[in-house]
Design a protein around this motif. Structure first.
Motif, PDB file in Angstrom:
ATOM      1  N   PRO A 354       0.815  -1.224   0.000  1.00  0.00           N
ATOM      2  CA  PRO A 354       0.000   0.000   0.000  1.00  0.00           C
ATOM      3  C   PRO A 354       0.851   1.278   0.000  1.00  0.00           C
ATOM      4  O   PRO A 354       0.611   2.184   0.815  1.00  0.00           O
ATOM      5  CB  PRO A 354      -0.785  -0.125   1.308  1.00  0.00           C
ATOM      6  N   GLN A 355       1.904   1.314  -0.843  1.00  0.00           N
ATOM      7  CA  GLN A 355       2.718   2.519  -0.907  1.00  0.00           C
ATOM      8  C   GLN A 355       1.883   3.694  -1.397  1.00  0.00           C
ATOM      9  O   GLN A 355       0.926   3.538  -2.156  1.00  0.00           O
ATOM     10  CB  GLN A 355       3.906   2.312  -1.855  1.00  0.00           C
ATOM     11  N   SER A 490      15.898 -14.855   0.548  1.00  0.00           N
ATOM     12  CA  SER A 490      15.636 -15.631   1.767  1.00  0.00           C
ATOM     13  C   SER A 490      16.026 -14.843   3.011  1.00  0.00           C
ATOM     14  O   SER A 490      15.270 -14.796   3.996  1.00  0.00           O
ATOM     15  CB  SER A 490      16.417 -16.943   1.706  1.00  0.00           C
ATOM     16  N   MET A 491      17.207 -14.249   2.982  1.00  0.00           N
ATOM     17  CA  MET A 491      17.658 -13.487   4.142  1.00  0.00           C
ATOM     18  C   MET A 491      16.755 -12.286   4.387  1.00  0.00           C
ATOM     19  O   MET A 491      16.393 -11.974   5.538  1.00  0.00           O
ATOM     20  CB  MET A 491      19.097 -13.030   3.920  1.00  0.00           C
ATOM     21  N   PHE A 492      16.368 -11.587   3.326  1.00  0.00           N
ATOM     22  CA  PHE A 492      15.531 -10.405   3.481  1.00  0.00           C
ATOM     23  C   PHE A 492      14.143 -10.780   4.015  1.00  0.00           C
ATOM     24  O   PHE A 492      13.603 -10.087   4.889  1.00  0.00           O
ATOM     25  CB  PHE A 492      15.415  -9.697   2.129  1.00  0.00           C
ATOM     26  N   SER A 493      13.586 -11.850   3.487  1.00  0.00           N
ATOM     27  CA  SER A 493      12.251 -12.269   3.948  1.00  0.00           C
ATOM     28  C   SER A 493      12.286 -12.661   5.414  1.00  0.00           C
ATOM     29  O   SER A 493      11.338 -12.381   6.172  1.00  0.00           O
ATOM     30  CB  SER A 493      11.758 -13.440   3.099  1.00  0.00           C
ATOM     31  N   LYS A 497      10.413  -8.760   9.470  1.00  0.00           N
ATOM     32  CA  LYS A 497       9.409  -9.377  10.339  1.00  0.00           C
ATOM     33  C   LYS A 497       8.015  -8.817  10.116  1.00  0.00           C
ATOM     34  O   LYS A 497       7.027  -9.539  10.235  1.00  0.00           O
ATOM     35  CB  LYS A 497       9.816  -9.181  11.800  1.00  0.00           C
ATOM     36  N   ASP A 498       7.909  -7.511   9.834  1.00  0.00           N
ATOM     37  CA  ASP A 498       6.578  -6.928   9.646  1.00  0.00           C
ATOM     38  C   ASP A 498       6.071  -7.099   8.221  1.00  0.00           C
ATOM     39  O   ASP A 498       4.931  -6.736   7.925  1.00  0.00           O
ATOM     40  CB  ASP A 498       6.595  -5.441  10.018  1.00  0.00           C
ATOM     41  N   GLY A 499       6.933  -7.586   7.311  1.00  0.00           N
ATOM     42  CA  GLY A 499       6.495  -7.883   5.953  1.00  0.00           C
ATOM     43  C   GLY A 499       6.157  -6.684   5.112  1.00  0.00           C
ATOM     44  O   GLY A 499       5.395  -6.802   4.148  1.00  0.00           O
ATOM     45  N   ASN A 500       6.723  -5.514   5.418  1.00  0.00           N
ATOM     46  CA  ASN A 500       6.407  -4.319   4.641  1.00  0.00           C
ATOM     47  C   ASN A 500       7.356  -4.119   3.454  1.00  0.00           C
ATOM     48  O   ASN A 500       7.278  -3.113   2.752  1.00  0.00           O
ATOM     49  CB  ASN A 500       6.443  -3.080   5.536  1.00  0.00           C
ATOM     50  N   GLY A 501       8.265  -5.050   3.222  1.00  0.00           N
ATOM     51  CA  GLY A 501       9.187  -4.930   2.094  1.00  0.00           C
ATOM     52  C   GLY A 501      10.412  -4.099   2.384  1.00  0.00           C
ATOM     53  O   GLY A 501      11.185  -3.819   1.453  1.00  0.00           O
ATOM     54  N   ARG A 506      15.999  -2.056  13.816  1.00  0.00           N
ATOM     55  CA  ARG A 506      15.885  -3.150  14.772  1.00  0.00           C
ATOM     56  C   ARG A 506      15.889  -4.507  14.067  1.00  0.00           C
ATOM     57  O   ARG A 506      16.510  -5.461  14.532  1.00  0.00           O
ATOM     58  CB  ARG A 506      14.592  -2.978  15.596  1.00  0.00           C
ATOM     59  N   GLU A 507      15.225  -4.595  12.906  1.00  0.00           N
ATOM     60  CA  GLU A 507      15.189  -5.859  12.178  1.00  0.00           C
ATOM     61  C   GLU A 507      16.582  -6.254  11.685  1.00  0.00           C
ATOM     62  O   GLU A 507      16.982  -7.421  11.767  1.00  0.00           O
ATOM     63  CB  GLU A 507      14.223  -5.741  10.995  1.00  0.00           C
TER      64      GLU A 507
END
Length: 1207
Positions: A354-355, A490-493, A497-501, A506-507
């Motif tokens: 939803p950008q 894989s590493m990025f996914s 954690k919040d799945g916003n791309g 902190r992540e």
């Protein structure tokens, strides 16, 4: 006796007035102002000379005494450019230089009575003017034995010459008369009769003057040398300096006046020849590089142009400090692609809901600017020529955003405000820099103050940096990877954690802490979660395959799905999970239980963060074999003690299960060298290293010493001749240093430029290296010797030019009278004092003009022959080096003029030229034969494999090379390549890497034809074969072959030759070969893997041991490298072949440790006293091999003889 002036009178006894140079008149001609004046105003006619002779007959000379007039003292004609000198002082110095005896010794030698007191020299002078003798005695410290001959003879004179001068004159006259066979009184020569002799004896100077002039005999006294009272035409009075014009002052004639600037410009222009040549070479190299890139990019552009069609042209504004660049904007579903003119992707903007995208347009200055603000990325600012062009992009952009489901807002700003509101790439980079600094300060416990902040930082900017989030592209760039890599996804996914791309501070921190400080269990759990794609807490075999594929991406390897499935099945089976289809984390960690040490030091490599050296040392991918851990060898391998690597020593239960495979999984790698029994001192090691150096290069040292001894001897011979043996020529009185330097270097240059031809007689060298002369002459170093001679010759050429610059300057300031004596064939003394200008010597003489042209030709040849330009423009090197024909023509013309000495260049040039001409004729006879190409194959990494017919009678040895030309390319230039075929094969083969325009075009014309048509390949022209040091591999009992990059080509032929000879029971002295293949990725030279595989299949006697080093992973210590290492060791242990190459040869990660490897060979082959090391590849690799050999050769053990070739 010399008066200050000379009277002039006519036959009627009229003493005429003399016109001086300042138009005044005087009663006599002043002597000091009349020296060497051929255009004297009083001596223009023959009658003037008669008047001068008549005046001298009437004039009474000065009395013979110790007084010398100033015309002879301070106003004698000076040498060269100086107008005045002291004649008496010059005579004194000349007597000292020539070693004349002293006054007392001269009297004793002539039989005169000795003089013991100063007063006895001239008693009359002592009484009349005793101060003269006293002053003279004071000058010689009252020591009469120090008195010189000239002042002593002058002191004796008082009215007439003294006894010493009278005796000397009489003695010289008698000896000259008696020694002259043509003396008129010598009747034995038969020249004159008695009557003629009597007539000559009765002829006086008065008779001669009357006969040759129009003088009345009554105007001359009977003896013109004396004038007595009553003789005709008495002089008006005794001449003195009173009433005569003063002597002209001493002046220096500056013949170089007005020439200094031009002379400097000329020398500066000559010095600029190398710079001009350097600039030309740089331009040519740039053009060739651009052409090469254009050839490389044609295929890529054709592919990209199919994907990107219909882009909008615009200018991307990058900030106030950076210039705007032209771009093409392509709108695609879900993304915006920005490319440059070469269709290289500059940026890809992902459009994900939803950008919310903000579209800002400029409302002034032609309404041509557009700002696209994307959250969490830097902005895109585009400038258009017309508002209509911008409007077209805006309409298309609106439609793309609607299709992607994105919300967007649109408004207008002034263009200045729009650019101030834009976040540029530079500003984004500053934010990310602070982001990573504070990120690592948290992980590595660095003081917050040491983390660093942005320039003019503030807490607000720090908060802004720490609240920014990384996109997938920025995350991939921070790891030095590509955004589309499976590992990145894989590493990025996992981290998102919040799945916003996007990744927040902190992540990123959470995942970085695990890699920097986590235990092996935590790292394996993290990896397990990364590849648990369905999130069910289990990893299936398909997910395991995807994991391996993501690891293999780093090495550019392309294993098939069947190969990957085979790897997974073997790993499951080895761990006892052959019955399972999915693994839990406990099972996954159990599979990695033997590699805790690797996992412990595994990190996440982020750009800008240096990996600690301790981790680098622990993560070296080279394997050692300890002699303490030796597996039970099979019967056929008993002679070769196979050993298991320490880092792959399997657990007990696996050893029982796969014992046979473990014992035969690889050939011998290398052992850990034992510690020497005796530790040698530094001095002994240095001495040993020096002895080994002399042993390795004794032939080189001997040949270089002989060559430079001849060169130095020629220089010294010419230098000595012109320094001490050429006084009769007089040139050393004008220019000494210049002529010595120019003549000495000319002899050395003539020898060097002649015998440098022998180093290029390739056919002769190839023949001679098979004879006994190869024991004394290093024919393999012919090219290096060629470069050495050329380097020395150019230095001597510069010195030769400097010498001639000195000569030209001195000749330009020398009077014409001097030059006419030095160069009688070039100058004629016509009375002019002014010599030729400097430019005449440079550009209007044959030696000068040819010398300037030679400097220009040499500057071009040397610059284009340098290593850098030869690599970037071989065609430029090829063409300019053919100027050697013009070079030798100019050299012959340059020396043939014989300006200073007779031509000598032909003495040195004739024999080498005949030999070189014969060698070229042999090559030309081969070049006329066309060779048909049988097979052409395009291999990966730009390698072209050509297989062509073997000419009749073509014999060669493994390791030799040939030169080929292809007229289909529109050029006749020949390029050298090493043969990869073995001598026993019926055809010849080459592997050519596309490294430049010529090889790239060659690859194009040998591309396989499209359709079903039969391939008809262009024919080649072949020259060779030529010898090289690598073909001496068979002369060593143990040889080590080190190939890097395309430098492995000579070893392909050697390996096949060795295996063939061993298979047919041919006697070969070489018993073992270790082949080290250093490559960035094995995909670059997969064709060599096929050759090695063939060698492994046919090598029944275990003659070849192959070790492959993949250097692409040398500086990476991240998760993927560690897993690759684990998989490779497993693959070798279980399946007896490499995961990467499919060979039985072991594969290492990183650069080869040459020194430990060579030390291990000393343990494996203790009876071998000398091992040959042959390396071919980039200079950095061969230098490392040479350094390792030097370090090993310090020891009193096996000697390593290194032979190398760079490309």
């Amino acid at each position: 006796m010399v008066p200050p002036g000379v009277y002039m009178r006519n036959a009627s006894c009229h003493f005429q007035e003399v016109i001086n140079r300042n138009s005044s008149t005087s009663r006599a001609l002043r002597v000091c102002n009349s020296y060497w004046s051929r255009k004297h105003p009083n001596l223009r006619r023959a009658e003037d000379v008669d008047a001068l002779l008549l005046g001298m007959a009437s004039q009474i000379a000065e009395r013979e005494d110790h007084v010398v007039v100033e015309d002879v003292l301070d106003f004698w004609p000076g040498p060269l450019k100086f107008s005045r000198t002291d004649h008496l002082a010059g005579c004194l110095q000349r007597g000292r230089d020539l070693g004349l005896p002293s006054y007392t010794k001269a009297r004793a030698a002539l039989g005169l009575p000795p003089i013991t007191r100063w007063q006895d020299i001239n008693p009359a002078l002592s009484q009349s003017n005793h101060t003269v003798l006293e002053a003279t005695a004071a000058l010689y410290n009252q020591d009469l034995s120090w008195l010189e001959l000239l002042p002593g003879g002058l002191l004796e004179s008082h009215g007439d010459p003294g006894p010493l001068f009278s005796t000397i004159v009489l003695n010289q006259f008698v000896r000259l008369r008696d020694g002259d066979r043509y003396w008129f009184e010598n009747t034995r020569n038969g020249l004159f009769s008695e009557e003629e002799i009597a007539e000559i004896r009765n002829t006086s100077l008065r008779d001669v003057l009357v006969a040759v002039t129009n003088t009345n005999p009554s105007a001359l006294q009977p003896n013109v040398f004396f004038w007595h009272m009553g003789d005709p035409c008495p002089q008006p009075r005794q001449l003195s300096t009173e009433g005569l014009p003063a002597c002209g002052p001493s002046i220096m004639r500056d013949y170089f006046e007005g020439s200094g600037f031009g002379f400097g410009v000329t020398i500066g222009t000559l010095c600029c020849f190398p710079l001009v040549s350097l600039l030309s070479a740089w331009i040519v190299a740039r053009l060739r590089r651009r052409n090469f890139k254009r050839l490389q990019g044609q295929d890529r552009q054709s592919i990209m142009s199919e994907k990107l069609v219909g882009g909008m042209e615009a200018l991307e504004w990058q900030g106030h400090r950076e210039p705007s660049r032209p771009v093409l904007v392509h709108l695609q579903p879900g993304q915006i692609c920005v490319v440059d003119g070469r269709l290289s992707v500059l940026r890809t903007i992902q459009l994900r809901p939803p950008q919310q995208v903000n579209l800002i347009l400029s409302g002034n200055r032609g309404r041509r600017a557009l700002l696209l603000k994307i959250p969490k990325e830097y902005d895109l600012v585009l400038l258009f020529n017309l508002e209509a062009e911008r409007q077209v992009l805006v309409e298309n952009l609106r439609g793309t955003l609607k299709e992607s489901g994105l919300r967007f807002q649109e408004w207008e700003l002034r263009e200045q405000e729009l650019m101030r509101a834009a976040v540029t790439l530079e500003q984004r980079s500053h934010l990310l820099e602070t982001f990573f600094r504070h990120l690592f300060s948290q992980v590595l416990d660095i003081d917050q103050a040491d983390a660093g902040t942005l320039p003019l930082d503030s807490s607000q900017k720090v908060r802004e940096a720490l609240t920014c989030e990384l996109s997938r592209v920025e995350f991939a760039e921070s790891l030095g990877l590509k955004p589309q890599d499976m590992f990145v996804e894989s590493m990025f996914s996992l981290a998102d954690k919040d799945g916003n791309g996007y990744l927040s501070f902190r992540e990123f921190l959470d995942i970085l802490v695990v890699f920097m400080k986590g235990s092996p269990e935590e790292k394996s759990r993290l990896m397990f979660r990364m590849y648990d794609f369905d999130g069910n807490g289990l990893i299936s075999k398909d997910e395991f395959i995807r994991m391996l594929r993501s690891f293999i991406e780093i090495s550019n390897n392309c294993l098939s799905k069947a190969q990957l499935k085979e790897v997974v099945e073997s790993m499951f089976r080895e761990s006892g999970f052959q019955d399972k289809e999915e693994l839990t984390w406990e099972d996954f960690h159990f599979m990695l239980r033997d590699h805790d040490s690797e996992l412990r030091f595994t990190q996440l490599c982020v750009r800008g963060v240096e990996v600690p050296e301790v981790i680098k040392d622990l993560c070296r991918r080279a394997s050692y074999i300890s002699q303490e851990k030796i597996c039970n060898p099979d019967v056929e391998c008993a002679a070769q003690r196979l050993q298991c690597p320490m880092d792959t020593d399997p657990p007990q239960e696996i050893r029982r299960r796969f014992g046979k495979k473990v014992t035969s999984f690889q050939p011998l790698l290398f052992t850990e060298a034992h510690r020497e029994k005796f530790q040698r001192g530094r001095r002994h090691q240095t001495l040993q290293q020096f002895k080994r150096f002399i042993e390795n290069y004794r032939r080189h040292i001997g040949c270089v010493a002989v060559f430079y001894a001849i060169t130095g001897g020629l220089f010294l011979e010419r230098a000595y001749y012109y320094a001490f043996g050429a006084h009769h020529m007089g040139i050393t009185d004008t220019t000494r240093v210049g002529i010595i330097l120019s003549r000495g270097t000319a002899a050395s240059i003539s020898f060097m430029f002649s015998y440098i031809l022998l180093t290029m007689c390739r056919n002769l060298i190839t023949f001679l290296r098979e004879t006994f002369l190869n024991r004394y002459v290093p024919f393999d170093a012919a090219v290096d010797f060629h470069r050495l001679i050329a380097s020395t010759a150019i230095v001597l050429t510069v010195l030769h030019s400097v010498g001639h610059v000195v000569n030209v300057y001195l000749f330009s300031i020398s009077p014409l009278s001097v030059l006419s004596c030095l160069f009688p064939g070039l100058f004629h003394d016509d009375g002019s004092e002014f010599p030729q200008k400097y430019y005449w010597w440079f550009f209007q003489t044959v030696p000068g003009l040819t010398g300037v042209l030679l400097l220009l030709v040499l500057a071009i040849m040397y610059v284009f022959a340098s290593h850098h330009f030869r690599r970037h423009s071989f065609r430029g090197f090829w063409l300019t080096h053919h100027l050697y024909i013009l070079l030798y023509v100019l050299l012959i013309i340059h020396g043939s003029f014989g300006l200073i000495q007779l031509p000598r260049f032909h003495i040195y040039f004739l024999v080498p030229a005949l030999i070189y001409g014969g060698d070229k004729l042999v090559s030309l006879s081969r070049k006329k034969v066309e060779i048909s190409v049988v097979k052409a194959e395009l291999l990966p990494s730009g390698v072209t494999h050509l297989q062509f017919q073997r000419p009749q009678g073509f014999e060669y040895k493994s390791g030799q090379w040939v030169r080929i030309a292809c007229l289909a390319l529109g050029t006749t230039e020949y390029h050298p390549f090493t043969l990869t075929s073995a001598p026993h094969e019926d055809t010849l083969s080459l592997h050519i890497r596309a490294a430049g325009p010529w090889t790239t075009r060659l690859r194009e014309i040998y591309s396989p034809p499209t359709g079903d048509g039969c391939a008809r390949y262009p024919k080649l022209y072949l020259d060779g074969p030529f010898g090289e040091g690598h073909q001496e591999w068979h002369k060593f009992e143990v040889s080590v072959l080190v190939g890097g990059g395309i430098g492995v080509t000579p070893f392909a032929s050697i390996l096949k030759d060795l295996v063939f000879k061993s298979s047919v029971s041919c006697q070969v002295f070489c018993k073992k070969i270790y082949f080290i293949w250093v490559t960035r990725t094995q995909r670059q030279f997969e064709w060599l893997a096929d050759i090695i595989r063939e060698v492994e299949e046919n090598d029944c006697q275990d003659l070849v041991s192959v070790h492959i080093y993949i250097t692409q992973l040398a500086e990476k210590f991240d998760l993927r490298t560690t897993m690759l290492y684990i998989c490779e060791r497993h693959f070798q242990k279980v399946l007896n072949r490499s995961l990467f190459t499919g060979l039985r040869s072991i594969t290492h990660f990183g650069r080869p440790p040459f020194e430990p490897f060579f030390k291990s060979l000393q343990e494996v082959h203790p009876q071998v006293r000398k091992i040959g090391v042959f390396s071919c590849g980039p200079p950095g690799m061969t230098k490392n091999v040479e350094k390792a050999c030097q370090l090993i050769n310090k020891q009193d053990r096996t000697h390593f003889s290194h032979h190398y070739e760079n490309f």
